[in-house]
Design a protein around this motif. Sequence first.
Motif, mmCIF file in Angstrom:
data_model
loop_
_atom_site.group_PDB
_atom_site.id
_atom_site.type_symbol
_atom_site.label_atom_id
_atom_site.label_comp_id
_atom_site.label_asym_id
_atom_site.label_seq_id
_atom_site.Cartn_x
_atom_site.Cartn_y
_atom_site.Cartn_z
ATOM 1 N N UNK A 25 -2.802 -3.163 -13.137
ATOM 2 C CA UNK A 25 -1.528 -3.299 -13.851
ATOM 3 C C UNK A 25 -0.514 -4.063 -13.001
ATOM 4 N N UNK A 26 -0.342 -3.654 -11.755
ATOM 5 C CA UNK A 26 0.654 -4.276 -10.877
ATOM 6 C C UNK A 26 0.365 -5.770 -10.683
ATOM 7 N N UNK A 27 -0.904 -6.110 -10.514
ATOM 8 C CA UNK A 27 -1.284 -7.499 -10.268
ATOM 9 C C UNK A 27 -1.606 -8.281 -11.542
ATOM 10 N N UNK A 28 -1.466 -7.617 -12.681
ATOM 11 C CA UNK A 28 -1.724 -8.234 -13.995
ATOM 12 C C UNK A 28 -3.114 -8.849 -14.082
ATOM 13 N N UNK A 58 -5.658 -7.728 -15.657
ATOM 14 C CA UNK A 58 -6.121 -7.695 -17.039
ATOM 15 C C UNK A 58 -5.669 -8.931 -17.808
ATOM 16 N N UNK A 59 -4.427 -9.323 -17.635
ATOM 17 C CA UNK A 59 -3.902 -10.508 -18.323
ATOM 18 C C UNK A 59 -4.593 -11.774 -17.828
ATOM 19 N N UNK A 60 -4.890 -11.823 -16.545
ATOM 20 C CA UNK A 60 -5.537 -12.995 -15.967
ATOM 21 C C UNK A 60 -6.979 -13.129 -16.456
ATOM 22 N N UNK A 61 -7.668 -11.992 -16.604
ATOM 23 C CA UNK A 61 -9.024 -12.031 -17.155
ATOM 24 C C UNK A 61 -8.979 -12.519 -18.596
ATOM 25 N N UNK A 62 -8.044 -12.013 -19.377
ATOM 26 C CA UNK A 62 -7.894 -12.458 -20.770
ATOM 27 C C UNK A 62 -7.624 -13.961 -20.818
ATOM 28 N N UNK A 63 -6.799 -14.462 -19.916
ATOM 29 C CA UNK A 63 -6.530 -15.904 -19.868
ATOM 30 C C UNK A 63 -7.807 -16.692 -19.581
ATOM 31 N N UNK A 64 -8.659 -16.179 -18.689
ATOM 32 C CA UNK A 64 -9.932 -16.842 -18.399
ATOM 33 C C UNK A 64 -10.838 -16.843 -19.623
ATOM 34 N N UNK A 79 -11.382 -5.330 -19.619
ATOM 35 C CA UNK A 79 -10.452 -5.851 -18.615
ATOM 36 C C UNK A 79 -9.327 -4.884 -18.265
ATOM 37 N N UNK A 80 -9.153 -3.827 -19.040
ATOM 38 C CA UNK A 80 -8.099 -2.856 -18.743
ATOM 39 C C UNK A 80 -8.688 -1.456 -18.705
ATOM 40 N N UNK A 81 -9.139 -1.014 -17.523
ATOM 41 C CA UNK A 81 -9.709 0.335 -17.451
ATOM 42 C C UNK A 81 -8.651 1.396 -17.711
ATOM 43 N N UNK A 82 -9.102 2.568 -18.133
ATOM 44 C CA UNK A 82 -8.195 3.676 -18.425
ATOM 45 C C UNK A 82 -7.418 4.136 -17.204
ATOM 46 N N UNK A 83 -6.376 4.920 -17.463
ATOM 47 C CA UNK A 83 -5.495 5.382 -16.390
ATOM 48 C C UNK A 83 -6.211 6.238 -15.347
ATOM 49 N N UNK A 84 -7.335 6.835 -15.741
ATOM 50 C CA UNK A 84 -8.086 7.672 -14.803
ATOM 51 C C UNK A 84 -8.934 6.843 -13.831
#
Length: 150
Positions: free
Chosen positions: A106-109, A111-117, A93-98
């Motif tokens: 990151x800006x839209x969060x 990754x956090x929303x996927x984790x919540x799902x 859910x959180x791809x690398x910086x590249x």
Amino acid sequence: MSKINLLVIPSDRTGVGKYRSVDPHISLQNLYPDDFHVDIVFEPPVNDDNFWKNYQIVAFHRSIGNDFDFAINLIKKINSLGVKTICDIDDYWMPGKEHPIHDIIVVNKVNEKIVNNLRASNYVTTTTSIFADEIRKINKNVFVFPKAIN
């Protein structure tokens, strides 16, 4: 025993939607026609509780639709109706910086929303045991289905 009614909500009409949602579930119904009835619906009537009550299982890839804030509440509502939810995920859910969309995530969060799902779902399916171990930190009910299981 009566058939299990399974609703599949693909994330798209090609790629992941085809190979992680549509094809495997068509195979499931074809291999076990006495046990499963599978409906594949790309845009379910999200506010119709009676629609959801037709199913024992709702399976989706990462989220139900693109509105993650709405999706988390929908997953919780589906669970409250006694319907089991299965979130399938095949990428971290959180791809690398590249990665080209790292900053957007990151800006839209996202990754956090996927984790919540993942946390809200009754079960999670994924592609490898290594990834499953990572997901178990969020949801202990993880099962590995390799890519292209059909």
